[in-house]
Design a protein around this motif. Structure first.
Motif, PDB file in Angstrom:
ATOM      1  N   LEU A 163       0.841  -1.206   0.000  1.00 44.35           N
ATOM      2  CA  LEU A 163       0.000   0.000   0.000  1.00 44.35           C
ATOM      3  C   LEU A 163       0.874   1.253   0.000  1.00 44.35           C
ATOM      4  CD1 LEU A 163      -2.711  -1.076   2.637  1.00 44.35           C
ATOM      5  CD2 LEU A 163      -2.800  -1.292   0.146  1.00 44.35           C
ATOM      6  N   THR A 164       1.916   1.227   0.809  1.00 48.99           N
ATOM      7  CA  THR A 164       2.821   2.385   0.871  1.00 48.99           C
ATOM      8  C   THR A 164       3.534   2.564  -0.458  1.00 48.99           C
ATOM      9  OG1 THR A 164       3.146   2.021   3.233  1.00 48.99           O
ATOM     10  CG2 THR A 164       4.777   3.388   2.117  1.00 48.99           C
ATOM     11  N   PRO A 195       1.162  12.585   6.502  1.00 49.94           N
ATOM     12  CA  PRO A 195       1.329  12.531   7.960  1.00 49.94           C
ATOM     13  C   PRO A 195       0.908  11.194   8.581  1.00 49.94           C
ATOM     14  CG  PRO A 195      -0.484  13.988   7.351  1.00 49.94           C
ATOM     15  CD  PRO A 195       0.211  13.622   6.089  1.00 49.94           C
ATOM     16  N   PHE A 196       0.187  10.401   7.814  1.00 46.45           N
ATOM     17  CA  PHE A 196      -0.272   9.086   8.322  1.00 46.45           C
ATOM     18  C   PHE A 196       0.681   7.965   7.913  1.00 46.45           C
ATOM     19  CE2 PHE A 196      -2.059  10.180   4.234  1.00 46.45           C
ATOM     20  CZ  PHE A 196      -1.775   9.069   3.463  1.00 46.45           C
ATOM     21  N   LEU A 197       1.831   8.323   7.318  1.00 49.99           N
ATOM     22  CA  LEU A 197       2.698   7.294   6.718  1.00 49.99           C
ATOM     23  C   LEU A 197       3.158   6.246   7.727  1.00 49.99           C
ATOM     24  CD1 LEU A 197       3.961   6.429   4.036  1.00 49.99           C
ATOM     25  CD2 LEU A 197       6.020   7.693   4.687  1.00 49.99           C
ATOM     26  N   ASP A 198       3.547   6.697   8.925  1.00 50.84           N
ATOM     27  CA  ASP A 198       4.052   5.677   9.861  1.00 50.84           C
ATOM     28  C   ASP A 198       2.922   4.749  10.321  1.00 50.84           C
ATOM     29  OD1 ASP A 198       3.389   6.308  12.859  1.00 50.84           O
ATOM     30  OD2 ASP A 198       3.906   8.228  11.996  1.00 50.84           O
ATOM     31  N   GLU A 199       1.696   5.270  10.356  1.00 51.95           N
ATOM     32  CA  GLU A 199       0.569   4.400  10.732  1.00 51.95           C
ATOM     33  C   GLU A 199       0.245   3.419   9.599  1.00 51.95           C
ATOM     34  OE1 GLU A 199      -2.779   6.614  12.244  1.00 51.95           O
ATOM     35  OE2 GLU A 199      -1.739   7.013  14.134  1.00 51.95           O
ATOM     36  N   GLU A 233       0.574  -2.212   7.734  1.00 47.24           N
ATOM     37  CA  GLU A 233       1.058  -3.231   6.791  1.00 47.24           C
ATOM     38  C   GLU A 233       2.014  -4.204   7.489  1.00 47.24           C
ATOM     39  OE1 GLU A 233       1.213  -2.182   2.506  1.00 47.24           O
ATOM     40  OE2 GLU A 233       1.923  -0.265   3.286  1.00 47.24           O
ATOM     41  N   TRP A 234       2.860  -3.648   8.365  1.00 52.99           N
ATOM     42  CA  TRP A 234       3.786  -4.527   9.084  1.00 52.99           C
ATOM     43  C   TRP A 234       3.026  -5.490  10.000  1.00 52.99           C
ATOM     44  CZ3 TRP A 234       7.716  -7.308   9.045  1.00 52.99           C
ATOM     45  CH2 TRP A 234       8.114  -7.963  10.214  1.00 52.99           C
ATOM     46  N   LEU A 235       1.983  -4.960  10.660  1.00 53.38           N
ATOM     47  CA  LEU A 235       1.216  -5.813  11.567  1.00 53.38           C
ATOM     48  C   LEU A 235       0.678  -7.045  10.848  1.00 53.38           C
ATOM     49  CD1 LEU A 235      -0.923  -3.436  13.821  1.00 53.38           C
ATOM     50  CD2 LEU A 235       0.908  -4.985  14.537  1.00 53.38           C
ATOM     51  N   THR A 280      -4.636   7.160  14.560  1.00 51.18           N
ATOM     52  CA  THR A 280      -5.202   8.517  14.478  1.00 51.18           C
ATOM     53  C   THR A 280      -5.679   8.834  13.054  1.00 51.18           C
ATOM     54  OG1 THR A 280      -3.018   9.461  14.094  1.00 51.18           O
ATOM     55  CG2 THR A 280      -3.782   9.396  16.373  1.00 51.18           C
ATOM     56  N   TYR A 281      -5.328   7.956  12.118  1.00 48.58           N
ATOM     57  CA  TYR A 281      -5.843   8.093  10.741  1.00 48.58           C
ATOM     58  C   TYR A 281      -6.481   6.767  10.323  1.00 48.58           C
ATOM     59  CZ  TYR A 281      -3.411  12.536  10.101  1.00 48.58           C
ATOM     60  OH  TYR A 281      -3.002  13.844  10.210  1.00 48.58           O
ATOM     61  N   PRO A 282      -7.484   6.827   9.458  1.00 47.82           N
ATOM     62  CA  PRO A 282      -8.206   5.597   9.079  1.00 47.82           C
ATOM     63  C   PRO A 282      -7.453   4.779   8.018  1.00 47.82           C
ATOM     64  CG  PRO A 282      -9.185   7.467   7.960  1.00 47.82           C
ATOM     65  CD  PRO A 282      -8.098   8.031   8.837  1.00 47.82           C
ATOM     66  N   VAL A 283      -6.231   4.416   8.335  1.00 46.77           N
ATOM     67  CA  VAL A 283      -5.397   3.727   7.336  1.00 46.77           C
ATOM     68  C   VAL A 283      -5.949   2.352   6.987  1.00 46.77           C
ATOM     69  CG1 VAL A 283      -3.223   4.949   7.760  1.00 46.77           C
ATOM     70  CG2 VAL A 283      -3.848   3.012   9.227  1.00 46.77           C
TER      71      VAL A 283
END
Lengths: 276, 251
Positions: free
Chosen positions: B55-56, B106-110, B115-117, B154-157
């Motif tokens: 996705l990233t 700003p939601f990139l790390d989330e 995806e990592w999870l 904090t974002y609906p990723v």
């Protein structure tokens, strides 16, 4: 016995059919240690049917960095859990300056590197309480060599007393890339230390460069070199077919396994006739 | 004999080249062919990250992706000997270093963490919990699948296409991931704050539906009614069917 590298790309198809009939499987412990769920179930299914050998990728036996003893202990546990018969690693380094590189870099062929690598092999064998086999890697450039590759390998074998994993394809690739005779190379090796053989395909990408891809079928000159190595060796050691990419139909892999078995059988039979 | 400083330096130089792509001459090296090592190394890293973070990778432009991968691998010393777990270090690098791309997304790390999870949950070691599959959701103590992870974002990723997420989406989002026991597939369930707290309570110890509703309602400050009871039962029925709920306490 002739085995196959157990790859996730064909694991499911392999376990659900009888097309591919290896005598054993080989995995990289790095890909399976600490893994549960679907893949653990697949590995457990495989372990019920086949003996397992381990071929490591990340121990970085030739690294200037300290050995990763925590990781080595995990390998030891994995060997115990799976009942793996052989643990082999590469005569190369994959970690430097405290950073993993995830590929196999060539160790400089120097006297101090012989001592360094040999001491580390002894350290690994001491911790694992078993002999390991070291693979001659394919390499695309030497680094600051003070001796030949052959002298380097023989010196490590002599000093460490470890087993040799003879990767016949790597010898072919290296002989092409570095302009030597692969038959003379095998003649010069401390052949008595060979306990395991790897066979694979490669890709010629330039007039003067072959890459060890494990993504193609074995070519005839490598089969011929294998035949020569077995006749020279005169003992039956496990042989592994490595196929990591560009996976063909399993029937094609089985054909390669049968070809390897025939070559080995014929080479060893002729010797027994000769000595009868 | 210890490894000589010169040998160590030669090895270090080759490793640095593989990590950065910047070549400084090394004694005895074939400069026509040494580039294969940089290509092989960066291809493994790039392929592994693409596979872990599709996705990233899709969100970033090809140049942005290549820059982040190269910056990560050249400046971060990868610690995991297991390449499949290396992407977690990429997530941590982005979270800790806050490269410029994070200002744009700003939601990139989330997103990376989500995806990592999925990778981690799929690969993680097996966990077991004593339970019996037969029971009554309305009466018996419920056992949650120990192979789950409750997450707050904090974002609906997990809900929106990453390309459509904006700063106005910032809020409170909860989800639970679990590994389906038979197939091993990872499933995602979006949760309300009420259900998230309920899942958290179930993770502490098995509880009955009555206990869950009572405790969660009291903590959140609402008065439970028939509709809430029906909604919770519906959630738990789905959770049992989907493998988030393992079963019931052995009697």
């Amino acid at each position: 016995m002739t085995g196959i590298g157990f790859r996730k790309d064909f694991a499911e198809e392999f376990l659900q059919s009888s097309v591919l009939q290896p005598s054993f499987l080989e995995v990289a412990p790095e890909n399976w240690i600490g893994v549960g769920g679907y893949w653990k179930k697949q590995l457990n299914k495989a372990l019920k049917r086949y003996p397992l050998f381990l071929h490591g990728l990340s121990l970085s036996i030739g690294s200037p960095d300290p050995l990763d003893l925590d990781f080595l202990r995990k390998v030891k546990t994995f060997i115990k859990e799976t009942g793996a018969g052989i643990y082999s690693e590469h005569l190369s380094y994959a970690k430097c300056d405290n950073a993993h590189l995830y590929d196999l870099l060539p160790v400089p062929f120097t006297a101090d590197a012989v001592d360094h690598v040999s001491e580390r092999i002894l350290q690994v064998q001491d911790l694992l309480q078993q002999k390991i086999a070291i693979e001659i890697v394919s390499y695309y450039t030497p680094v600051a060599p003070e001796m030949t590759e052959l002298e380097f390998i023989n010196a490590v074998l002599r000093k460490s007393g470890c087993d040799l994993l003879l990767d016949v394809n790597n010898i072919y690739v290296n002989s092409f890339n570095h302009h030597y005779d692969p038959y003379q190379f095998i003649d010069g090796l401390t052949i008595d230390n060979v306990s395991y053989i790897h066979m694979a395909g490669h890709l010629k990408i330039a007039d003067d460069l072959i890459i060890d891809t494990h993504g193609e079928a074995i070519i005839d000159p490598v089969y011929q070199l294998f035949d020569y190595a077995i006749r020279k060796l005169q003992k039956d050691v496990p042989v592994l077919l490595e196929r990591d990419f560009n996976i063909p139909d399993l029937a094609e892999l089985q054909h390669e396994i049968l070809q390897l078995e025939k070559i080995k059988r014929d080479a060893l039979k002729e010797k027994s006739y000769a000595t009868a | 004999m210890q490894l000589l400083e010169t040998t160590r330096n030669h090895q270090s130089e080759l490793a640095k080249y593989c990590r950065t792509g910047q070549y400084n001459p090394i004694q005895g090296v074939n400069e026509r062919h040494v580039g294969r090592y940089r290509q092989l190394v960066i291809n493994v890293v790039d392929d592994t990250l693409r596979s872990a973070f599709p996705l990233t990778c899709n969100l970033l432009s090809p140049d942005e992706w290549t820059k982040e991968v190269n910056d990560f691998f050249s400046s971060h010393a990868c610690q995991s000997p297991q390449v499949w777990s290396m992407p977690k270090e990429f997530w941590a690098y982005v979270k800790d270093q806050q490269p410029a791309i994070v200002k744009k997304y700003p939601f990139l790390d989330e997103l990376l963490w989500l995806e990592w999870l999925e990778v981690e949950m799929f690969m993680m070691e097996d966990k077991t919990a004593g339970h019996t599959p037969a029971g009554n959701l309305k009466k018996d103590k419920i056992v949650i699948n120990p192979e789950h992870h409750l997450q707050y974002f904090t974002y609906p990723v997990h809900l929106k296409n990453a390309q459509q997420i904006t700063k106005t989406d910032k809020g409170h989002y909860f989800l639970v991931l679990h590994r389906e026991p038979v197939t091993g597939k990872v499933k995602f369930t979006n949760l309300s704050p009420f259900l998230a707290r309920m899942v958290e309570l179930l993770a502490e110890k098995p509880r009955t539906i009555k206990e869950l509703i009572k405790k969660t309602s009291r903590e959140i400050g609402i008065v439970p009614d028939q509709q809430l009871a029906e909604d919770v039962l519906h959630f738990l029925e789905n959770a049992l069917a989907g493998g988030l709920i393992h079963g019931f306490v052995n009697k």
